[in-house]
Design a protein around this motif. Structure first.
Motif, PDB file in Angstrom:
ATOM      1  N   ALA A  41      43.020  30.875  30.056  1.00  0.00           N
ATOM      2  CA  ALA A  41      43.054  32.161  29.354  1.00  0.00           C
ATOM      3  C   ALA A  41      43.513  33.268  30.295  1.00  0.00           C
ATOM      4  N   PHE A  42      44.022  34.334  29.701  1.00  0.00           N
ATOM      5  CA  PHE A  42      44.398  35.519  30.468  1.00  0.00           C
ATOM      6  C   PHE A  42      43.301  36.582  30.373  1.00  0.00           C
ATOM      7  N   SER A  43      42.104  36.135  30.054  1.00  0.00           N
ATOM      8  CA  SER A  43      40.932  37.000  30.029  1.00  0.00           C
ATOM      9  C   SER A  43      40.059  36.701  31.245  1.00  0.00           C
ATOM     10  N   HIS A  44      38.915  37.344  31.331  1.00  0.00           N
ATOM     11  CA  HIS A  44      37.952  37.104  32.413  1.00  0.00           C
ATOM     12  C   HIS A  44      38.579  37.328  33.797  1.00  0.00           C
ATOM     13  N   GLY A  45      39.552  38.218  33.861  1.00  0.00           N
ATOM     14  CA  GLY A  45      40.185  38.524  35.135  1.00  0.00           C
ATOM     15  C   GLY A  45      41.128  37.462  35.642  1.00  0.00           C
ATOM     16  N   GLN A  46      41.446  36.434  34.841  1.00  0.00           N
ATOM     17  CA  GLN A  46      42.287  35.316  35.287  1.00  0.00           C
ATOM     18  C   GLN A  46      43.768  35.663  35.193  1.00  0.00           C
ATOM     19  N   VAL A  47      44.166  36.742  35.838  1.00  0.00           N
ATOM     20  CA  VAL A  47      45.533  37.249  35.729  1.00  0.00           C
ATOM     21  C   VAL A  47      46.049  37.577  37.121  1.00  0.00           C
ATOM     22  N   GLY A  48      47.342  37.338  37.344  1.00  0.00           N
ATOM     23  CA  GLY A  48      47.998  37.764  38.568  1.00  0.00           C
ATOM     24  C   GLY A  48      47.340  37.209  39.816  1.00  0.00           C
ATOM     25  N   TYR A  49      46.954  38.090  40.713  1.00  0.00           N
ATOM     26  CA  TYR A  49      46.393  37.714  42.003  1.00  0.00           C
ATOM     27  C   TYR A  49      45.085  36.946  41.860  1.00  0.00           C
ATOM     28  N   ASN A  50      44.428  37.086  40.720  1.00  0.00           N
ATOM     29  CA  ASN A  50      43.148  36.418  40.486  1.00  0.00           C
ATOM     30  C   ASN A  50      43.272  35.204  39.556  1.00  0.00           C
ATOM     31  N   ARG A  51      44.487  34.680  39.427  1.00  0.00           N
ATOM     32  CA  ARG A  51      44.675  33.482  38.615  1.00  0.00           C
ATOM     33  C   ARG A  51      44.907  32.299  39.533  1.00  0.00           C
ATOM     34  N   PRO A  52      44.094  31.244  39.468  1.00  0.00           N
ATOM     35  CA  PRO A  52      43.065  30.961  38.478  1.00  0.00           C
ATOM     36  C   PRO A  52      41.753  31.692  38.690  1.00  0.00           C
ATOM     37  N   PHE A  53      41.465  32.066  39.956  1.00  0.00           N
ATOM     38  CA  PHE A  53      40.257  32.844  40.229  1.00  0.00           C
ATOM     39  C   PHE A  53      40.438  33.517  41.585  1.00  0.00           C
ATOM     40  N   PRO A  54      39.644  34.552  41.884  1.00  0.00           N
ATOM     41  CA  PRO A  54      39.795  35.255  43.156  1.00  0.00           C
ATOM     42  C   PRO A  54      39.686  34.305  44.348  1.00  0.00           C
ATOM     43  N   GLY A  55      40.624  34.456  45.266  1.00  0.00           N
ATOM     44  CA  GLY A  55      40.652  33.606  46.441  1.00  0.00           C
ATOM     45  C   GLY A  55      41.629  32.459  46.349  1.00  0.00           C
ATOM     46  N   ALA A  56      42.099  32.153  45.135  1.00  0.00           N
ATOM     47  CA  ALA A  56      43.071  31.066  44.960  1.00  0.00           C
ATOM     48  C   ALA A  56      44.311  31.570  44.229  1.00  0.00           C
ATOM     49  N   GLY A  57      44.481  32.870  44.169  1.00  0.00           N
ATOM     50  CA  GLY A  57      45.556  33.446  43.375  1.00  0.00           C
ATOM     51  C   GLY A  57      46.891  33.537  44.070  1.00  0.00           C
ATOM     52  N   HIS A  58      46.946  33.072  45.320  1.00  0.00           N
ATOM     53  CA  HIS A  58      48.216  33.129  46.046  1.00  0.00           C
ATOM     54  C   HIS A  58      48.724  31.723  46.322  1.00  0.00           C
ATOM     55  N   TYR A  59      48.337  30.780  45.434  1.00  0.00           N
ATOM     56  CA  TYR A  59      48.768  29.384  45.503  1.00  0.00           C
ATOM     57  C   TYR A  59      48.119  28.632  46.662  1.00  0.00           C
ATOM     58  N   ARG A  60      47.317  29.315  47.471  1.00  0.00           N
ATOM     59  CA  ARG A  60      46.545  28.671  48.535  1.00  0.00           C
ATOM     60  C   ARG A  60      45.106  28.475  48.047  1.00  0.00           C
ATOM     61  N   THR A  61      44.385  27.571  48.671  1.00  0.00           N
ATOM     62  CA  THR A  61      42.998  27.308  48.293  1.00  0.00           C
ATOM     63  C   THR A  61      42.094  27.420  49.513  1.00  0.00           C
ATOM     64  N   ALA A  62      40.792  27.192  49.280  1.00  0.00           N
ATOM     65  CA  ALA A  62      39.822  27.234  50.371  1.00  0.00           C
ATOM     66  C   ALA A  62      39.952  26.041  51.306  1.00  0.00           C
ATOM     67  N   ILE A  63      40.675  25.004  50.891  1.00  0.00           N
ATOM     68  CA  ILE A  63      40.928  23.831  51.739  1.00  0.00           C
ATOM     69  C   ILE A  63      42.279  24.017  52.420  1.00  0.00           C
ATOM     70  N   GLN A  64      42.300  24.034  53.722  1.00  0.00           N
ATOM     71  CA  GLN A  64      43.563  24.184  54.442  1.00  0.00           C
ATOM     72  C   GLN A  64      44.511  23.047  54.053  1.00  0.00           C
ATOM     73  N   GLY A  65      45.764  23.403  53.790  1.00  0.00           N
ATOM     74  CA  GLY A  65      46.753  22.397  53.442  1.00  0.00           C
ATOM     75  C   GLY A  65      46.704  21.948  51.992  1.00  0.00           C
ATOM     76  N   LEU A  66      45.896  22.599  51.160  1.00  0.00           N
ATOM     77  CA  LEU A  66      45.867  22.302  49.720  1.00  0.00           C
ATOM     78  C   LEU A  66      46.361  23.531  48.970  1.00  0.00           C
ATOM     79  N   TYR A  67      47.452  23.361  48.242  1.00  0.00           N
ATOM     80  CA  TYR A  67      48.079  24.446  47.495  1.00  0.00           C
ATOM     81  C   TYR A  67      48.011  24.160  45.994  1.00  0.00           C
ATOM     82  N   LEU A  68      48.300  25.202  45.204  1.00  0.00           N
ATOM     83  CA  LEU A  68      48.392  25.098  43.743  1.00  0.00           C
ATOM     84  C   LEU A  68      49.812  25.451  43.320  1.00  0.00           C
ATOM     85  N   CYS A  69      50.284  24.830  42.213  1.00  0.00           N
ATOM     86  CA  CYS A  69      51.624  25.185  41.731  1.00  0.00           C
ATOM     87  C   CYS A  69      51.736  25.079  40.215  1.00  0.00           C
TER      88      CYS A  69
END
Length: 534
Positions: free
Chosen positions: A463-491
């Motif tokens: 959804a595009f609700s609950h702040g799941q937009v732009g820099y906070n998509r899918p959620f804060p901290g993972a919105g730049h295609y990087r994750t909390a695990i080094q070397g694990l990205y989203l696309c």
């Protein structure tokens, strides 16, 4: 195939394939894995087993401005065999009394159609088109094609210019508020909201009012690929293989391997271990990536909680009716307006803006609303998708995933609902009463089963609700295609800018990864902060 690669991509949908082709062109060894027997995810075209030669696009069909996407040219996809058609009468909303509201590739022809309902609304269309063209071209299009900025930085940059301030101002309202404030005719309001609103965001949410203005100013129109939607998947697959990439199908990951805090590869359901020397990228949804494939002990509790709380679209699930025909639908409205015989996307059952409240209420209660549907007759523009002289056509409708509280209820209900859709369609095109050779339906339940990335049958994958937009998509901290695990990205589509067939999540992830690797290929665009500042 090798057992170690520089990069492993989870999911061979279009976003994963686009990223993989860019990585291969940069000299990396790559592998994508997918549980399906063919690459492309929702880019599917299937032959009717009961009617040979009839091709049906069972999930994706309308592809918005694909030929304008940077990856389309960068990856030389036309050389790899794909081509596109963009019909001039791009969208037609047909009312029950057989009038028509038309969207053309030519804005003046669109305004003329609006004037047939309201001259005031036609002038409003022209004004918003004129005022928002520079905003779309200089801000919104570049933003979609770039990794997102943090909200505070974005606002600071936009507030420096008149266009940026206008965008922020219009964005503050909801799509419903925007159309009620700016337009007067209930059918025009309904058409604008449906075409850009209902299919993507909750119309009641503030922050999305600019979607309607951007629609009016955007050069992007609906397109279709020759030979079926799968033609894009096959072209991307060729581009990947030309870049040296491997694609392993009917392969499902069991877990993402993490060693010394870094993503190091995957284990498949068959027990194979495949190493990633540099990184792993997931195009899957957050529940699959963070909850199903990662050991809970390896992920911070706060990140797991964010993944668990990721929300899917209530209004996104699709019900599809596909037809094999002896002739195309012949709409009553075309008797007065012959151009409607070659309308591309056709919307039926929508006459008044007040219908939206009823649609939302039915989705919230898990019941079927009065039908509003949209679709096309692909063979009008590409005869290769059916035997000579024959046609295919389809209609889609947004319906609840949990019918009566349980998706399994679709097993007994889907046949009757398909017949109800055909009856309504026949009201607009009476020749369908004798033209149907064969038909089949696909409910939201089948979508979720065949494409599990689309959890709860959400084709936008979040959804595009609950702040799941732009820099906070899918959620804060993972919105730049990087994750909390080094070397694990989203696309995937759970990342900015979201779902639909755009390829931009994969393209934007490629930008982030290239910069993290210290690479500067010639296709790499200027960072969005620099562009907005300039």
């Amino acid at each position: 195939m090798m057992s170690a690669y520089d990069a492993i991509i989870l999911g061979a949908g279009h976003n994963g394939l686009i990223l993989q082709a860019y990585l291969g062109r940069a000299g990396l060894t790559t592998l994508s894995v997918d549980r399906l027997p063919v690459a492309g995810g929702g880019l599917t075209t299937v032959e009717d087993p009961r009617q040979p030669g009839f091709l049906h696009n069972t999930h994706a069909f309308f592809q918005r401005a694909i030929t304008a996407m940077p990856w389309y040219a960068d990856l030389e996809l036309e050389r790899h065999g794909v081509g596109y058609i963009e019909p001039e009468l791009n969208v037609a909303l047909l009312t029950r009394d057989h009038r028509a509201l038309e969207w053309w590739t030519d804005i003046e022809r669109t305004a003329d159609s609006f004037a047939g309902f309201s001259k005031k609304d036609a002038e409003t269309l022209r004004r918003w088109h004129r005022d928002f063209v520079p905003i779309v071209q200089n801000i919104l299009i570049p933003e979609a094609k770039s990794p997102p900025l943090a909200p505070d930085e974005r606002r600071r940059l936009l507030e420096r210019t008149a266009d940026g301030r206008r965008l922020l101002e219009v964005s503050e309202c909801s799509p419903l508020e925007f159309v009620h404030r700016e337009f007067e005719h209930p059918t025009i309001k309904a058409g604008l909201l449906f075409f850009n609103g209902l299919r993507e965001v909750d119309l009641r949410l503030p922050g999305f009012g600019h979607h309607i203005a951007a629609l009016l100013a955007s050069p992007a129109k609906a397109q279709m690929s020759r030979g079926g939607t799968a033609a894009l998947a096959r072209a991307l697959e060729r581009a990947v293989r030309e870049s040296g990439g491997d694609i392993r199908l009917m392969t499902e990951p069991r877990r993402i391997l993490v060693e010394d805090g870094r993503a190091a590869g995957i284990e498949t359901m068959d027990g194979d271990i495949i190493r990633a020397r540099k990184f792993v990228v997931s195009s899957l949804n957050p529940h699959q990536t963070f909850l199903d494939l990662l050991d809970p002990a390896l992920l911070p509790a706060a990140v797991r909680a964010q993944a668990e709380g990721f929300k899917y679209n209530l209004l996104a699930p699709l019900f599809a009716l596909n037809l094999a025909l002896v002739e195309p639908p012949q709409y009553v409205a075309a008797r007065e307006r012959p151009e409607l015989a070659r309308a591309f996307m056709v919307i039926l059952g929508l006459d008044h803006v007040d219908q939206f409240d009823d649609i939302v209420r039915h989705h919230e209660t898990g019941t079927i609303p009065p039908t509003v549907m949209w679709g096309a007759c692909p063979t009008l523009f590409d005869p290769s998708q059916a035997p000579a002289g024959r046609h295919t056509a389809f209609m889609w409708e947004k319906l609840p995933y949990r019918l009566g509280g349980d998706a399994e209820n679709w097993v007994g209900a889907r046949g009757q609902h398909g017949r109800d859709m055909l009856a309504l369609w026949t009201h607009y095109a009476p020749n369908l009463g004798h033209a149907v050779i064969d038909s089949f339906v696909r409910s939201p339940r089948e979508v979720a089963l065949s494409l599990p990335n689309m959890r709860e049958a959400d084709l936008l994958i979040g959804a595009f609700s609950h702040g799941q937009v732009g820099y906070n998509r899918p959620f804060p901290g993972a919105g730049h295609y990087r994750t909390a695990i080094q070397g694990l990205y989203l696309c995937g589509s759970s990342s900015h800018p979201g779902g639909n067939v755009t390829g931009l999540p994969g393209y934007n992830a490629a930008q982030v990864i290239m910069r993290d690797l210290g690479l500067a290929p010639d296709w790499l665009p200027e960072p969005i902060a620099a562009r907005l500042a300039r």
